[in-house]
Design a protein around this motif. Structure first.
Motif, mmCIF file in Angstrom:
data_model
loop_
_atom_site.group_PDB
_atom_site.id
_atom_site.type_symbol
_atom_site.label_atom_id
_atom_site.label_comp_id
_atom_site.label_asym_id
_atom_site.label_seq_id
_atom_site.Cartn_x
_atom_site.Cartn_y
_atom_site.Cartn_z
ATOM 1 N N CYS A 93 0.853 -1.185 0.000
ATOM 2 C CA CYS A 93 0.000 0.000 0.000
ATOM 3 C C CYS A 93 0.892 1.239 0.000
ATOM 4 C CB CYS A 93 -0.873 0.052 1.244
ATOM 5 S SG CYS A 93 -2.044 -1.285 1.371
ATOM 6 N N ALA A 94 0.373 2.321 -0.568
ATOM 7 C CA ALA A 94 1.120 3.574 -0.606
ATOM 8 C C ALA A 94 0.165 4.751 -0.490
ATOM 9 C CB ALA A 94 1.914 3.665 -1.906
ATOM 10 N N ARG A 95 0.689 5.868 -0.022
ATOM 11 C CA ARG A 95 -0.082 7.104 0.076
ATOM 12 C C ARG A 95 0.560 8.156 -0.808
ATOM 13 N NH1 ARG A 95 -5.003 7.089 1.414
ATOM 14 N NH2 ARG A 95 -4.921 9.132 2.343
ATOM 15 N N CYS A 96 -0.286 8.993 -1.375
ATOM 16 C CA CYS A 96 0.165 10.069 -2.244
ATOM 17 C C CYS A 96 0.777 11.174 -1.391
ATOM 18 C CB CYS A 96 -1.014 10.595 -3.054
ATOM 19 S SG CYS A 96 -0.568 11.921 -4.172
ATOM 20 N N VAL A 97 1.934 11.670 -1.804
ATOM 21 C CA VAL A 97 2.604 12.727 -1.046
ATOM 22 C C VAL A 97 2.350 14.116 -1.615
ATOM 23 C CG1 VAL A 97 4.396 11.205 -0.148
ATOM 24 C CG2 VAL A 97 4.796 12.425 -2.289
ATOM 25 N N ASN A 98 1.764 14.208 -2.800
ATOM 26 C CA ASN A 98 1.540 15.523 -3.395
ATOM 27 C C ASN A 98 0.071 15.777 -3.743
ATOM 28 O OD1 ASN A 98 1.754 13.580 -5.483
ATOM 29 N ND2 ASN A 98 2.225 15.153 -6.984
ATOM 30 N N THR A 99 -0.822 15.219 -2.977
ATOM 31 C CA THR A 99 -2.243 15.401 -3.236
ATOM 32 C C THR A 99 -2.744 16.730 -2.668
ATOM 33 O OG1 THR A 99 -4.441 14.437 -3.019
ATOM 34 C CG2 THR A 99 -2.980 14.197 -1.129
ATOM 35 N N SER A 100 -3.769 17.251 -3.295
ATOM 36 C CA SER A 100 -4.423 18.449 -2.766
ATOM 37 C C SER A 100 -5.768 18.084 -2.144
ATOM 38 C CB SER A 100 -4.622 19.467 -3.891
ATOM 39 O OG SER A 100 -5.438 18.905 -4.899
ATOM 40 N N LYS A 101 -6.116 16.807 -2.172
ATOM 41 C CA LYS A 101 -7.395 16.353 -1.615
ATOM 42 C C LYS A 101 -7.284 16.220 -0.099
ATOM 43 C CE LYS A 101 -8.686 14.224 -5.880
ATOM 44 N NZ LYS A 101 -9.011 13.058 -6.629
ATOM 45 N N PRO A 102 -8.217 16.809 0.641
ATOM 46 C CA PRO A 102 -8.129 16.786 2.112
ATOM 47 C C PRO A 102 -8.084 15.384 2.708
ATOM 48 C CG PRO A 102 -9.942 18.204 1.375
ATOM 49 C CD PRO A 102 -9.369 17.538 0.163
ATOM 50 N N ALA A 103 -8.813 14.447 2.126
ATOM 51 C CA ALA A 103 -8.844 13.082 2.666
ATOM 52 C C ALA A 103 -7.678 12.242 2.168
ATOM 53 C CB ALA A 103 -10.158 12.398 2.313
ATOM 54 N N GLY A 104 -6.939 12.751 1.199
ATOM 55 C CA GLY A 104 -5.788 12.039 0.680
ATOM 56 C C GLY A 104 -6.113 11.104 -0.471
ATOM 57 N N GLU A 105 -5.082 10.467 -0.979
ATOM 58 C CA GLU A 105 -5.185 9.503 -2.060
ATOM 59 C C GLU A 105 -4.236 8.350 -1.756
ATOM 60 O OE1 GLU A 105 -5.212 11.202 -6.161
ATOM 61 O OE2 GLU A 105 -4.772 13.061 -5.102
ATOM 62 N N GLY A 106 -4.567 7.185 -2.279
ATOM 63 C CA GLY A 106 -3.728 6.029 -2.031
ATOM 64 C C GLY A 106 -3.634 5.112 -3.228
#
Length: 147
Positions: A93-106
């Protein structure tokens, strides 16, 4: 390789899991990948939904996979950069480090015998759980055929 089965299974799975509001995934990518095959065999995009990956991105992503150091490096899919948050036997699993979405992206990346399945989702823990279920369903279909 039973490409007909792979295509039919992808179409059925993607239509009910990718892209529409309320679906668990915003995008998915299926890459044919055989780490034990000759190096002259290039990995190619077998299927994609909700994303338009390009060959340079694919090459960089495959290099990331081949280096097998996910805990120390990041990878890029589309416009986003991801950092690995958990590693398991045949997936991570990974998480996005440059997202502008408040809840994040993965992202979830699963490896089967002949493919890498990359699924992208918006949100946090609940979204990740739904994305994992969706990805696991497709990976299970491929594993039943040893693909």
């Amino acid at each position: 390789m039973d490409w007909g089965f792979v295509h039919r299974a992808w179409e059925k799975w993607a239509s009910s899991n990718v892209g529409s509001y309320g679906e668990p995934l915003k995008a998915a990518l299926l890459i044919n990948y055989d780490p034990t095959g000759p190096s002259r065999l290039l990995s190619t995009i077998a299927e994609q939904e909700g994303i338009k990956a390009n060959p340079i991105e694919l090459s960089e992503f495959i290099d990331f996979i081949n280096r097998n150091k996910p805990q120390t490096e990041s990878f890029v899919v589309g416009p986003n950069q991801y950092i690995v948050t958990s590693i398991h036997e045949s997936w991570f699993c990974a998480r996005c480090v440059n997202t502008s979405k408040p809840a994040g992206e993965g992202a979830i990346v699963m490896q089967t015998t002949a493919f890498l399945l990359v699924v992208l989702y918006d949100g946090s823990i609940g979204s990740a759980s739904r994305a994992m279920v969706a990805a696991d369903q497709f990976a299970w279909q491929l594993s039943r055929r040893n693909l």
